[in-house]
Design a protein around this motif. Structure first.
Motif, PDB file in Angstrom:
ATOM      1  N   ASP A   1       0.820  -1.216   0.000  1.00 47.68           N
ATOM      2  CA  ASP A   1       0.000   0.000   0.000  1.00 47.68           C
ATOM      3  C   ASP A   1       0.852   1.264   0.000  1.00 47.68           C
ATOM      4  OD1 ASP A   1      -2.651  -0.646  -0.256  1.00 47.68           O
ATOM      5  OD2 ASP A   1      -2.958  -1.007   1.884  1.00 47.68           O
ATOM      6  N   THR A   2       2.087   1.169   0.497  1.00 42.46           N
ATOM      7  CA  THR A   2       2.892   2.383   0.678  1.00 42.46           C
ATOM      8  C   THR A   2       4.118   2.445  -0.217  1.00 42.46           C
ATOM      9  OG1 THR A   2       4.056   1.296   2.514  1.00 42.46           O
ATOM     10  CG2 THR A   2       2.184   2.682   3.068  1.00 42.46           C
TER      11      THR A   2
ATOM     12  N   LEU B   1      -3.290  -0.658   7.151  1.00 44.88           N
ATOM     13  CA  LEU B   1      -3.138   0.696   6.631  1.00 44.88           C
ATOM     14  C   LEU B   1      -4.368   1.136   5.850  1.00 44.88           C
ATOM     15  CD1 LEU B   1      -1.402   3.194   6.162  1.00 44.88           C
ATOM     16  CD2 LEU B   1      -0.372   2.031   4.212  1.00 44.88           C
TER      17      LEU B   1
ATOM     18  N   THR C   1      -1.172   5.638   0.780  1.00 47.39           N
ATOM     19  CA  THR C   1       0.187   6.146   0.576  1.00 47.39           C
ATOM     20  C   THR C   1       0.359   7.522   1.195  1.00 47.39           C
ATOM     21  OG1 THR C   1       0.357   4.898  -1.482  1.00 47.39           O
ATOM     22  CG2 THR C   1       1.930   6.677  -1.162  1.00 47.39           C
TER      23      THR C   1
ATOM     24  N   SER D   1       0.427   7.251   4.999  1.00 46.85           N
ATOM     25  CA  SER D   1       1.711   6.702   5.448  1.00 46.85           C
ATOM     26  C   SER D   1       2.796   7.772   5.479  1.00 46.85           C
ATOM     27  CB  SER D   1       2.130   5.555   4.525  1.00 46.85           C
ATOM     28  OG  SER D   1       3.367   5.023   4.919  1.00 46.85           O
ATOM     29  N   LYS D   2       2.825   8.615   4.427  1.00 44.29           N
ATOM     30  CA  LYS D   2       3.827   9.680   4.367  1.00 44.29           C
ATOM     31  C   LYS D   2       3.609  10.712   5.467  1.00 44.29           C
ATOM     32  CE  LYS D   2       4.777   9.336  -0.594  1.00 44.29           C
ATOM     33  NZ  LYS D   2       4.643   9.994  -1.914  1.00 44.29           N
TER      34      LYS D   2
END
Length: 536
Positions: free
Chosen positions: A44-45, A452, A464, A467-468
């Motif tokens: 996912d990331t 996530l 994404t 996560s960032k």
């Protein structure tokens, strides 16, 4: 390319990721995951291209992992490793379009060969997507829009680097070259005002087609509608000559266009034609000259054809070009391009210094537009300009900010810095709020699915992006935080309760107690029971 190796047996993952010459195949990064759920979080990331997965894992099998991957990304290539050669496993792997099904332990040739096949398939697919033929077809389909955008940018003064014009003209299949050109501006009169937006667009398209047909015998024609409603045509004479002079032929063809539109579309046109000029250097200047003629000279006159003389307007009437050349200041502010916005302000002040040092009106014009842009940004973000500007608001309220170019420069750069700082603080506050929401949700739902994707759905962000944001704000990844939280809670429960290990496993989100024991031992070097015995 990036690859991930997934297996609940850590020694397999570590061995395959670290001892094989993946770099020789063009693999830039090899990620490691010790469970299917951990793998999904990484996928996912990160832009994963290839997945190598064991088939028998607790919580989720390799086949189930591939099925989950396929729901969100059909381009990832998957390779299965298995200690079993059963036909049913191989059949399911084929149904999910795996690249290969390898028995453990695979030889280096088998493993590297499977990854090489995956890379070849990926390259072939992306080469098809990005192939010249496909690109050219897409380009042809969108050429009218691309050509129109290019001409609009040029009319507004967008400057291209050396050689960029020639490259774009060739790419867009435009038969124009540097040299002598003219502009024709067409204004559609009130007869066309009765049409709705759709019909109006069709009428404009019809007039552009008629102009190309009428003038195309003698000239190259490139037309577009600009933001004030004029139809603008860039014209260049073709090589074959004519008995008439270039001015006469242009006026004759303009008259013919006017007549045909009246005859077939039942509406009148007013037309302004520029003197011949050097393209592309003088294009924007001549466009502004012609549009100014419509406003200042023509006024309410209708159904005329006028040639704009080559006389320059008095300097006091000239425009402040840097202020209006794309991209606009408000566009740069809205997109958060702070450095470019600062360069824009400096360019405006530099032009004021160079051309309009004695003109208070030009300084005021710049000040009003800059202030409007700042105010628009503040209001869009739910603030008042006064709150963001602080003491700088006083110079604006008193009018002192615009009384000289140096004051305008100092004031506008100071306000820009305040806006940037205020926006940055606001972004940081928003990031902190997202982190708090994620941690609160995880704390209350650790026993459930806290992947996530679930967390991203909870705060309405893309996985994404979430996560960032989390990594920027906390310095650790979400999966690392969840793993740490689970282990901390496990340790606390082992020390303070008499619950069974399998009960604690379920309460912190591990459905398979054996897998929980394996993860716990990998983290602390002892089993949960040994940890409990030691910490009684």
């Amino acid at each position: 390319m990036q690859m991930i190796i997934v297996d609940d047996e850590a020694h397999w993952v570590d061995n395959l990721s670290m001892t094989k010459p993946w770099h020789t195949l063009g693999i830039e990064h090899v990620h490691k995951a010790y469970s299917a759920r951990e793998a999904l979080q990484i996928i996912d990331t990160h832009p994963i291209d290839i997945v190598i997965s064991d088939i028998q894992m607790p919580e989720m099998t390799g086949i189930e992992l591939i099925e989950r991957i396929r729901k969100h990304n059909k381009k990832i290539k998957c390779i299965i490793l298995s200690g079993h050669s059963e036909f049913d496993y191989a059949k399911k792997a084929l149904q999910n379009k795996t690249v290969d099904y390898l028995l453990k332990p695979p030889t280096d040739d088998e493993l590297l060969g499977a990854v090489r096949n995956a890379i070849n398939q990926l390259n072939a697919e992306w080469e098809l997507i990005s192939s010249l033929k496909r690109t050219q077809f897409t380009l042809r389909e969108n050429l009218p829009v691309l050509r129109g955008r290019l001409l609009l940018d040029a009319l507004q003064g967008h400057r291209f680097q050396a050689g960029e014009w020639e490259r774009k003209l060739v790419s867009y299949d435009l038969p124009f070259q540097s040299g002598e050109s003219a502009l024709m501006l067409v204004r559609m009169e009130e007869e066309f005002g009765e049409f709705d937006n759709t019909d109006q667009t069709l009428i404009e398209y019809a007039i552009i087609n008629m102009a190309e047909e009428i003038m195309g015998e003698f000239m190259e024609v490139w037309g577009v509608k600009e933001e004030h409603g004029y139809l603008v045509f860039l014209l260049q004479l073709k090589e074959q000559g004519t008995d008439l002079g270039k001015e006469s032929i242009l006026e004759k063809l303009s008259l013919q266009l006017q007549y045909k539109v009246k005859q077939f579309l039942k509406g009148s046109l007013s037309i302004v034609i520029t003197e011949w000029f050097k393209f592309p250097e003088q294009l924007s200047n001549r466009f502004h000259q012609a549009s100014s003629s419509f406003r200042q000279i023509v006024g309410d006159e209708r159904e005329f054809i006028m040639r704009v003389s080559d006389l320059e307007l008095p300097s006091a009437q000239g425009p402040l070009d840097a202020l209006y050349t794309p991209p606009s200041l408000i566009h740069l502010l809205e997109s958060g391009h702070w450095d470019a916005a600062e360069e824009k302000l400096l360019a405006v002040c530099a032009e004021l210094d160079e051309k309009w040092s004695e003109s208070w009106e030009h300084c005021m014009e710049a000040g009003f537009l800059i202030t409007a842009s700042f105010t628009n940004l503040a209001h869009r973000n739910g603030h008042t300009l006064a709150n963001l500007m602080g003491t700088d608001i006083e110079a604006l309220q008193s009018g002192d900010a615009f009384t000289s170019i140096s004051k305008l420069r100092k004031w506008s750069l100071s306000v820009l810095a305040n806006l940037k700082e205020g926006t940055s603080n606001e972004i940081k506050d928003i990031r902190s709020e997202y982190v708090k929401k994620i941690q609160d949700y995880t704390d209350k739902n650790l026993h459930d699915d806290v992947s996530l994707r679930v967390l991203a759905d909870h705060v309405n962000l893309h996985p994404t992006h979430l996560s960032k944001i989390y990594k920027i704000e906390t310095g650790e990844g979400i999966s690392d935080y969840i793993s740490r939280l689970r282990m901390d809670r496990a340790c606390h429960k082992l020390k303070t309760t008499n619950k069974k290990v399998y009960e604690i496993s379920m309460e912190i989100g591990y459905m398979d107690p054996a897998y929980f024991i394996k993860v716990f031992k990998r983290q602390f070097g002892v089993t949960p029971q040994e940890y409990r015995d030691t910490n009684k």
